[in-house]
Design a protein around this motif. Structure first.
Motif, PDB file in Angstrom:
ATOM      1  N   MET A   1      50.436   2.362  28.022  1.00  0.00           N
ATOM      2  CA  MET A   1      48.989   2.489  27.915  1.00  0.00           C
ATOM      3  C   MET A   1      48.518   1.710  26.687  1.00  0.00           C
ATOM      4  SD  MET A   1      46.618   5.919  27.531  1.00  0.00           S
ATOM      5  CE  MET A   1      47.163   6.263  25.856  1.00  0.00           C
ATOM      6  N   TRP A   2      47.393   1.017  26.850  1.00  0.00           N
ATOM      7  CA  TRP A   2      46.740   0.360  25.719  1.00  0.00           C
ATOM      8  C   TRP A   2      45.939   1.439  25.004  1.00  0.00           C
ATOM      9  CZ3 TRP A   2      44.185  -5.105  26.265  1.00  0.00           C
ATOM     10  CH2 TRP A   2      43.726  -5.529  25.007  1.00  0.00           C
ATOM     11  N   ALA A   3      46.430   1.875  23.854  1.00  0.00           N
ATOM     12  CA  ALA A   3      45.876   3.064  23.197  1.00  0.00           C
ATOM     13  C   ALA A   3      44.690   2.768  22.296  1.00  0.00           C
ATOM     14  CB  ALA A   3      46.964   3.765  22.393  1.00  0.00           C
ATOM     15  N   GLY A   4      44.550   1.527  21.838  1.00  0.00           N
ATOM     16  CA  GLY A   4      43.454   1.208  20.938  1.00  0.00           C
ATOM     17  C   GLY A   4      43.666  -0.125  20.276  1.00  0.00           C
TER      18      GLY A   4
ATOM     19  N   GLN B   1      33.512  -6.483  12.644  1.00  0.00           N
ATOM     20  CA  GLN B   1      34.707  -5.663  12.817  1.00  0.00           C
ATOM     21  C   GLN B   1      34.459  -4.644  13.920  1.00  0.00           C
ATOM     22  OE1 GLN B   1      35.333  -3.924   8.919  1.00  0.00           O
ATOM     23  NE2 GLN B   1      36.617  -5.631   8.253  1.00  0.00           N
ATOM     24  N   PHE B   2      35.542  -4.297  14.613  1.00  0.00           N
ATOM     25  CA  PHE B   2      35.439  -3.271  15.641  1.00  0.00           C
ATOM     26  C   PHE B   2      36.805  -2.625  15.786  1.00  0.00           C
ATOM     27  CE2 PHE B   2      35.278  -1.460  19.886  1.00  0.00           C
ATOM     28  CZ  PHE B   2      33.973  -1.006  19.990  1.00  0.00           C
ATOM     29  N   SER B   3      36.834  -1.301  15.809  1.00  0.00           N
ATOM     30  CA  SER B   3      38.069  -0.561  16.051  1.00  0.00           C
ATOM     31  C   SER B   3      37.803   0.476  17.128  1.00  0.00           C
ATOM     32  CB  SER B   3      38.572   0.110  14.770  1.00  0.00           C
ATOM     33  OG  SER B   3      37.624   1.054  14.286  1.00  0.00           O
ATOM     34  N   PHE B   4      38.798   0.726  17.966  1.00  0.00           N
ATOM     35  CA  PHE B   4      38.609   1.692  19.053  1.00  0.00           C
ATOM     36  C   PHE B   4      39.919   2.422  19.346  1.00  0.00           C
ATOM     37  CE2 PHE B   4      40.056  -2.140  21.154  1.00  0.00           C
ATOM     38  CZ  PHE B   4      40.850  -1.710  22.211  1.00  0.00           C
ATOM     39  N   ARG B   5      39.772   3.613  19.900  1.00  0.00           N
ATOM     40  CA  ARG B   5      40.925   4.434  20.273  1.00  0.00           C
ATOM     41  C   ARG B   5      40.623   5.137  21.585  1.00  0.00           C
ATOM     42  NH1 ARG B   5      42.302   9.758  18.832  1.00  0.00           N
ATOM     43  NH2 ARG B   5      40.532   9.788  17.385  1.00  0.00           N
ATOM     44  N   ALA B   6      41.488   4.939  22.568  1.00  0.00           N
ATOM     45  CA  ALA B   6      41.356   5.624  23.854  1.00  0.00           C
ATOM     46  C   ALA B   6      41.880   7.050  23.708  1.00  0.00           C
ATOM     47  CB  ALA B   6      42.128   4.878  24.935  1.00  0.00           C
ATOM     48  N   THR B   7      41.099   8.028  24.165  1.00  0.00           N
ATOM     49  CA  THR B   7      41.481   9.423  23.974  1.00  0.00           C
ATOM     50  C   THR B   7      41.669  10.192  25.278  1.00  0.00           C
ATOM     51  OG1 THR B   7      39.135   9.967  23.700  1.00  0.00           O
ATOM     52  CG2 THR B   7      40.416   9.584  21.699  1.00  0.00           C
TER      53      THR B   7
ATOM     54  N   CYS C   1      36.314   9.874  26.135  1.00  0.00           N
ATOM     55  CA  CYS C   1      37.258   8.931  26.707  1.00  0.00           C
ATOM     56  C   CYS C   1      37.654   7.853  25.721  1.00  0.00           C
ATOM     57  CB  CYS C   1      36.676   8.302  27.969  1.00  0.00           C
ATOM     58  SG  CYS C   1      36.328   9.495  29.285  1.00  0.00           S
ATOM     59  N   MET C   2      36.733   7.490  24.842  1.00  0.00           N
ATOM     60  CA  MET C   2      37.021   6.479  23.817  1.00  0.00           C
ATOM     61  C   MET C   2      36.101   6.714  22.639  1.00  0.00           C
ATOM     62  SD  MET C   2      37.145   2.309  24.207  1.00  0.00           S
ATOM     63  CE  MET C   2      38.751   2.429  25.002  1.00  0.00           C
ATOM     64  N   ILE C   3      36.609   6.464  21.452  1.00  0.00           N
ATOM     65  CA  ILE C   3      35.833   6.549  20.224  1.00  0.00           C
ATOM     66  C   ILE C   3      36.007   5.219  19.497  1.00  0.00           C
ATOM     67  CG2 ILE C   3      37.735   7.600  18.902  1.00  0.00           C
ATOM     68  CD1 ILE C   3      34.046   8.553  18.481  1.00  0.00           C
ATOM     69  N   ALA C   4      34.924   4.703  18.891  1.00  0.00           N
ATOM     70  CA  ALA C   4      34.990   3.389  18.269  1.00  0.00           C
ATOM     71  C   ALA C   4      34.047   3.327  17.080  1.00  0.00           C
ATOM     72  CB  ALA C   4      34.639   2.302  19.291  1.00  0.00           C
TER      73      ALA C   4
END
Length: 267
Positions: free
Chosen positions: A78-81, A226-232, A261-264
């Motif tokens: 899985m692509w987690a983030g 900049q952008f960061s994300f995490r699939a939850t 579902c995702m936080i960024a």
């Protein structure tokens, strides 16, 4: 995590504007990209395809591990983030180079069993300058246990300043898989997704959710640095999702039951 030394993998590609425009049409975005125009953030995902013959693929449609990605001994990927730095715009119609190295790798014990983590570092250069630096977090898990207790997903915030609802269907998932040359069967093979991976439906690509959040962030900020994300929690293709923006730069994807579902975070 332990640092890993790995020979870099490099490939070059022509950033064809037609491919970017096909993606915009698929997203129902009324905009056209011409020769030399800047690409929207994260559109580099449409390029640098890696095609392998069937014998080199795993059961999930991805390339078998053991190349630049080590074998973590776990079958489900899985692509987690990820985390991205946008330094200068990448421009359509010009050559670019992608250099990939392993940044980190580790094994950990999770609530559902053993987990393997791999972080890839991608640098995208154009005209001799680094345009985008991306850290891609992958997680590997064991096969689904149908008798395991159902994990309760975290609830998403409800204090957004902007909310856009979006539907997904198998056609959009197919188009995104084709445009990114992503062979992962959880996005198009319902029998495999249900019987092997244990999902209720086709899984909406994590990077597609991140892409839509990035386009929202760019609209709000004007320029994305900049952008960061995490699939939850996975989102199924039959579910309506709310794409939420808060004016402090936080954004997220909320499922129809309120789950996150995702936080960024964007800047």
């Amino acid at each position: 995590m332990q640092n890993a030394v790995q020979k870099p993998h490099r490939q070059s590609d022509l950033l064809d504007p037609d491919r970017a425009n096909a993606f915009l049409v698929s997203l129902d975005v009324a905009h056209e990209i011409g020769q030399g125009d800047p690409l929207p953030p994260f559109f580099h995902q449409l390029y640098f395809w890696q095609a392998y013959p069937p014998a080199h693929l795993g059961r999930d449609g991805h390339r078998k591990v053991g190349g630049i990605i080590p074998d973590m001994g776990l079958p489900r990927r899985m692509w987690a983030g990820g985390r991205l730095e946008f330094l200068i715009p990448m421009r359509a119609g010009k050559m670019a180079t992608k250099t990939t190295t392993i940044s980190e790798k580790a094994h950990k014990k999770g609530r559902t069993g053993p987990l393997g983590f791999v972080t890839l570092c991608h640098e995208f250069t154009q005209d001799g300058r680094v345009a985008v630096r991306e850290f891609q977090d992958l997680v590997y898990r064991q096969d689904a246990n149908r008798n395991a207790p159902v994990q309760v997903a975290a609830q998403a915030p409800c204090d957004e300043d902007t909310c856009v609802n979006r539907n997904f269907d198998s056609t959009l998932l197919f188009r995104y898989s084709a445009l990114t040359f992503n062979g992962h069967r959880i996005h198009y093979d319902q029998d495999y997704t249900r019987d092997v991976e244990g999902y209720q439906g086709l899984v909406v690509h994590g990077p597609l959710l991140a892409q839509l959040l990035m386009l929202m962030a760019k609209e709000k900020l004007g320029q994305l640095k900049q952008f960061s994300f995490r699939a939850t929690s996975p989102l199924m293709h039959f579910e309506k999702a709310a794409f939420c923006w808060r004016n402090d730069g936080m954004c997220w994807v909320r499922g129809p039951d309120g789950r996150q579902c995702m936080i960024a975070e964007a800047a």
